[in-house]
Design a protein around this motif. Structure first.
Motif, PDB file in Angstrom:
ATOM      1  N   PRO A 299      -0.274  -5.897  11.032  1.00  0.00           N
ATOM      2  CA  PRO A 299       0.611  -4.960  10.334  1.00  0.00           C
ATOM      3  C   PRO A 299      -0.200  -3.793   9.772  1.00  0.00           C
ATOM      4  CG  PRO A 299       0.140  -6.834   8.961  1.00  0.00           C
ATOM      5  CD  PRO A 299      -0.445  -7.152  10.299  1.00  0.00           C
ATOM      6  N   LYS A 300       0.452  -2.652   9.653  1.00  0.00           N
ATOM      7  CA  LYS A 300      -0.282  -1.456   9.185  1.00  0.00           C
ATOM      8  C   LYS A 300      -0.071  -1.173   7.699  1.00  0.00           C
ATOM      9  CE  LYS A 300      -0.790   0.934  13.578  1.00  0.00           C
ATOM     10  NZ  LYS A 300       0.187   0.306  14.469  1.00  0.00           N
ATOM     11  N   HIS A 301       0.770  -1.988   7.039  1.00  0.00           N
ATOM     12  CA  HIS A 301       1.063  -1.751   5.621  1.00  0.00           C
ATOM     13  C   HIS A 301       0.940  -3.053   4.828  1.00  0.00           C
ATOM     14  CE1 HIS A 301       3.085   2.265   6.289  1.00  0.00           C
ATOM     15  NE2 HIS A 301       3.080   1.773   7.507  1.00  0.00           N
ATOM     16  N   VAL A 302       0.603  -2.905   3.559  1.00  0.00           N
ATOM     17  CA  VAL A 302       0.494  -4.079   2.669  1.00  0.00           C
ATOM     18  C   VAL A 302       1.091  -3.767   1.300  1.00  0.00           C
ATOM     19  CG1 VAL A 302      -1.574  -5.015   3.795  1.00  0.00           C
ATOM     20  CG2 VAL A 302      -1.846  -3.369   1.927  1.00  0.00           C
ATOM     21  N   TRP A 303       1.545  -4.811   0.642  1.00  0.00           N
ATOM     22  CA  TRP A 303       2.140  -4.680  -0.692  1.00  0.00           C
ATOM     23  C   TRP A 303       1.741  -5.914  -1.487  1.00  0.00           C
ATOM     24  CZ3 TRP A 303       7.554  -5.707  -2.852  1.00  0.00           C
ATOM     25  CH2 TRP A 303       7.860  -4.808  -3.882  1.00  0.00           C
ATOM     26  N   VAL A 304       1.313  -5.737  -2.726  1.00  0.00           N
ATOM     27  CA  VAL A 304       0.743  -6.856  -3.473  1.00  0.00           C
ATOM     28  C   VAL A 304       1.426  -7.026  -4.835  1.00  0.00           C
ATOM     29  CG1 VAL A 304      -1.403  -7.963  -4.201  1.00  0.00           C
ATOM     30  CG2 VAL A 304      -1.472  -6.221  -2.412  1.00  0.00           C
ATOM     31  N   ILE A 305       2.111  -8.130  -4.999  1.00  0.00           N
ATOM     32  CA  ILE A 305       2.724  -8.469  -6.285  1.00  0.00           C
ATOM     33  C   ILE A 305       1.613  -9.049  -7.153  1.00  0.00           C
ATOM     34  CG2 ILE A 305       4.387 -10.019  -7.403  1.00  0.00           C
ATOM     35  CD1 ILE A 305       6.117  -9.719  -4.849  1.00  0.00           C
ATOM     36  N   CYS A 306       1.349  -8.391  -8.281  1.00  0.00           N
ATOM     37  CA  CYS A 306       0.195  -8.782  -9.112  1.00  0.00           C
ATOM     38  C   CYS A 306       0.615  -9.238 -10.501  1.00  0.00           C
ATOM     39  CB  CYS A 306      -0.744  -7.592  -9.303  1.00  0.00           C
ATOM     40  SG  CYS A 306      -1.468  -6.945  -7.798  1.00  0.00           S
ATOM     41  N   THR A 307      -0.096 -10.249 -10.986  1.00  0.00           N
ATOM     42  CA  THR A 307       0.032 -10.636 -12.386  1.00  0.00           C
ATOM     43  C   THR A 307      -1.335 -10.497 -13.056  1.00  0.00           C
ATOM     44  OG1 THR A 307      -0.346 -12.951 -11.801  1.00  0.00           O
ATOM     45  CG2 THR A 307       1.949 -12.274 -12.087  1.00  0.00           C
TER      46      THR A 307
END
Ligand code: GTP
Length: 160
Positions: free
Chosen positions: A27-35
């Motif tokens: 995949p060319k995109h990433v998204w990171v849910i962070c705590t």
């Protein structure tokens, strides 16, 4: 397995799957849910508004490496614990994008002089129930990718 189809904030079709790279191995995109410290760690994008950090995978980088780099660039956080959550595909007007969703529990956050294309970290005790109605939040936070990913993260016991 768990697959969902829905429309995003701009009415583009989204397919979301809690499977191991169902749409693309690269995949060319990433998204990171962070705590961070039992709070949510996001970034302020100058045009889109508040969103979890993420971006594009660069040449020579894996998606996971891109996720770690984007979190650092946009928030100053060092990622040492990251989990793959899901992958989604958006059929936009300008073509299709495929994005990995990750979860990262951040332990170290250091102030930076620059946060690249963003205004830097935003820490929230809770995410509002009515994000869709809030102009301060990015469109990326306004569809079922967030809702279903948060549900999965909680179900997996990743939130401590
Ligand atoms: P920049 O180079 O960052 O300005 O990106 P871009 O405007 O070329 O957009 P990008 O390639 O990141 O995405 C193209 C389009 O895909 C966007 O305009 C959105 O419509 C859509 N898109 C990108 N990321 C997401 C996302 O996380 N969720 C949804 N629903 N749509 C997205």
């Amino acid at each position: 397995m768990k697959r969902f189809t829905f429309n995003d904030y701009y009415n583009n079709e989204v397919q979301l799957a809690f499977e191991n790279h169902p749409f693309s191995k690269l995949p060319k995109h990433v998204w990171v849910i962070c705590t961070y410290n039992n709070q949510w760690l996001l970034t302020l994008h100058p045009r889109r508004g508040i969103e979890f950090p993420g971006g594009k995978v660069e040449k020579g980088e894996t998606a996971k490496e891109a996720a770690i780099r984007e979190v650092f660039e946009e928030t100053g956080a060092s990622v040492d614990d990251i989990h793959y959550v899901a992958q989604y595909r958006v059929n936009g007007k300008a073509g299709m994008i495929i994005k990995n969703v990750y979860f990262a529990n951040i332990k170290k956050l250091e102030k930076q002089d620059s946060y690249f294309e963003t205004e830097g970290p935003v820490i929230l005790e809770r995410l509002p129930d009515n994000i869709k109605q809030q102009r301060t939040f990015s469109f990326m936070m306004k569809d079922d990718v967030l809702v279903k990913s948060l549900h999965f993260i909680k179900e997996q016991g990743l939130l401590t």
